[in-house]
Design a protein around this motif. Structure first.
Motif, PDB file in Angstrom:
ATOM      1  N   HIS A  19       0.855  -1.192   0.000  1.00  0.00           N
ATOM      2  CA  HIS A  19       0.000   0.000   0.000  1.00  0.00           C
ATOM      3  C   HIS A  19       0.886   1.235   0.000  1.00  0.00           C
ATOM      4  O   HIS A  19       2.118   1.134   0.065  1.00  0.00           O
ATOM      5  N   SER A 229     -15.497   2.855  -3.261  1.00  0.00           N
ATOM      6  CA  SER A 229     -14.643   3.576  -4.203  1.00  0.00           C
ATOM      7  C   SER A 229     -15.062   3.260  -5.639  1.00  0.00           C
ATOM      8  O   SER A 229     -15.647   2.210  -5.900  1.00  0.00           O
ATOM      9  N   VAL A 231     -14.848   1.877  -9.396  1.00  0.00           N
ATOM     10  CA  VAL A 231     -14.278   0.613  -9.858  1.00  0.00           C
ATOM     11  C   VAL A 231     -12.831   0.785 -10.286  1.00  0.00           C
ATOM     12  O   VAL A 231     -11.978  -0.064 -10.008  1.00  0.00           O
ATOM     13  N   SER A 232     -12.514   1.878 -10.934  1.00  0.00           N
ATOM     14  CA  SER A 232     -11.141   2.107 -11.393  1.00  0.00           C
ATOM     15  C   SER A 232     -10.171   2.229 -10.226  1.00  0.00           C
ATOM     16  O   SER A 232      -9.002   1.831 -10.324  1.00  0.00           O
ATOM     17  N   LEU A 234     -10.545   0.689  -7.297  1.00  0.00           N
ATOM     18  CA  LEU A 234     -10.420  -0.620  -6.657  1.00  0.00           C
ATOM     19  C   LEU A 234      -9.347  -1.482  -7.312  1.00  0.00           C
ATOM     20  O   LEU A 234      -8.848  -2.425  -6.684  1.00  0.00           O
ATOM     21  N   SER A 235      -8.974  -1.175  -8.528  1.00  0.00           N
ATOM     22  CA  SER A 235      -7.930  -1.946  -9.196  1.00  0.00           C
ATOM     23  C   SER A 235      -6.533  -1.384  -8.955  1.00  0.00           C
ATOM     24  O   SER A 235      -5.543  -1.963  -9.410  1.00  0.00           O
ATOM     25  N   SER A 236      -6.447  -0.292  -8.216  1.00  0.00           N
ATOM     26  CA  SER A 236      -5.156   0.339  -7.949  1.00  0.00           C
ATOM     27  C   SER A 236      -4.596  -0.116  -6.603  1.00  0.00           C
ATOM     28  O   SER A 236      -5.321  -0.625  -5.745  1.00  0.00           O
ATOM     29  N   THR A 240      -2.898   4.789  -3.515  1.00  0.00           N
ATOM     30  CA  THR A 240      -2.415   5.483  -4.710  1.00  0.00           C
ATOM     31  C   THR A 240      -3.253   6.733  -4.992  1.00  0.00           C
ATOM     32  O   THR A 240      -2.720   7.789  -5.350  1.00  0.00           O
ATOM     33  N   GLU A 245     -10.574   7.277  -2.659  1.00  0.00           N
ATOM     34  CA  GLU A 245     -10.936   6.034  -1.972  1.00  0.00           C
ATOM     35  C   GLU A 245     -12.045   6.314  -0.954  1.00  0.00           C
ATOM     36  O   GLU A 245     -12.021   7.323  -0.251  1.00  0.00           O
TER      37      GLU A 245
END
Length: 270
Positions: A19, A229, A231-232, A234-236, A240, A245
């Motif tokens: 993280h 958060s 969807v985009s 959640l893939s990070s 970041t 978030e």
């Protein structure tokens, strides 16, 4: 007396998630605890299973805190074989039994977690240096049920915190208001060796709040929840895009979360 190099260098390696929240935030990567926590948060989980699972979860969290945060000292170890072999005595690095610890019971969700940690610390430390403090506290909400602070019912603090590790077991790190209130109380009691918050679940909002106010606070959690958060996001990698978030709903409950654990633990829905 036997001196084996492997006993001199205790190097505990904790598995944690990647993280970008800073070095004082530790989100465990532990499938066993993650699965156990998932069971605790399921709608079907009720007492007495709730408390049994809490014992498993906080027993393991206490172990992690001891391994990572408690000081070590070289000690002479005597085994039952010492009467037969001089090598039955050896030198080794162990947790310093003189370590002073204050466990903070944040009633009501934190009562059982604090007791579990308190008992665990008493087993390996000199009990004369381990105490449990009590703070009656709950979230203060506005007309829309949003958290706007805390209601403090009373405190029972057993002394100062000079050279003491203050451990705050609080299952749900949601907004950070409870930890903020506890830290303000203890900051007036002296210079603690360190502050450690121990959670089951935390949110990005919690991390942002407490790390800003108390950068020295060391945080441990089994899970980070940021389920609201985009969807985009959640893939990070967590942290970041901190400003995007979200883990709290409009009433400041955690999503996915585990429900109101204070209510579930006590089977009292008020």
């Amino acid at each position: 007396m036997l001196q084996d190099s492997q006993y001199q260098n205790s190097n505990y390696q904790m598995s944690e998630a990647t993280h970008r929240y800073g070095s004082n935030v530790h989100i465990l990567s532990d499938p066993h605890l993650f699965t156990t926590l998932a069971r605790l948060g399921s709608p079907e989980c009720k007492q007495p299973t709730v408390n049994q699972l809490l014992h498993i979860l906080y027993g393991e969290l206490a172990k992690v805190v001891v391994n990572r945060e408690f000081p070590k000292v070289e000690s002479d170890i005597v085994t039952r074989m010492a009467s037969l072999h001089p090598e039955g005595k050896f030198k080794a690095q162990v947790i310093d039994p003189r370590t002073k610890v204050a466990c903070v019971n944040l009633a009501r969700a934190g009562t059982l977690p604090s007791q579990i940690c308190f008992d665990a610390f008493n087993f390996i430390l000199n009990p004369d240096g381990v105490r449990q403090d009590h703070i009656s506290i709950n979230r203060k909400v506005d007309a829309d049920q949003k958290v706007v602070g805390t209601n403090l019912g009373g405190v029972k603090i057993g002394g100062d915190v000079e050279d003491t590790i203050v451990v705050i077991p609080d299952p749900m790190g949601a907004t950070g208001s409870t930890i903020h209130a506890a830290m303000e109380i203890y900051k007036n009691l002296g210079n603690a060796k360190k502050y450690v918050a121990v959670h089951l679940i935390i949110t990005p909002e919690y991390i942002a709040q407490v790390t800003k106010l108390y950068p020295e606070l060391v945080i441990y959690a089994i899970r980070l929840d940021r389920g609201l958060s985009p969807v985009s996001i959640l893939s990070s990698v967590p942290g970041t895009h901190k400003d995007k978030e979200r883990g709290l709903n409009d009433k400041h409950y955690i999503v996915p979360g585990a429900g109101g654990l204070g209510e579930v633990i006590n089977n009292s829905y008020v």
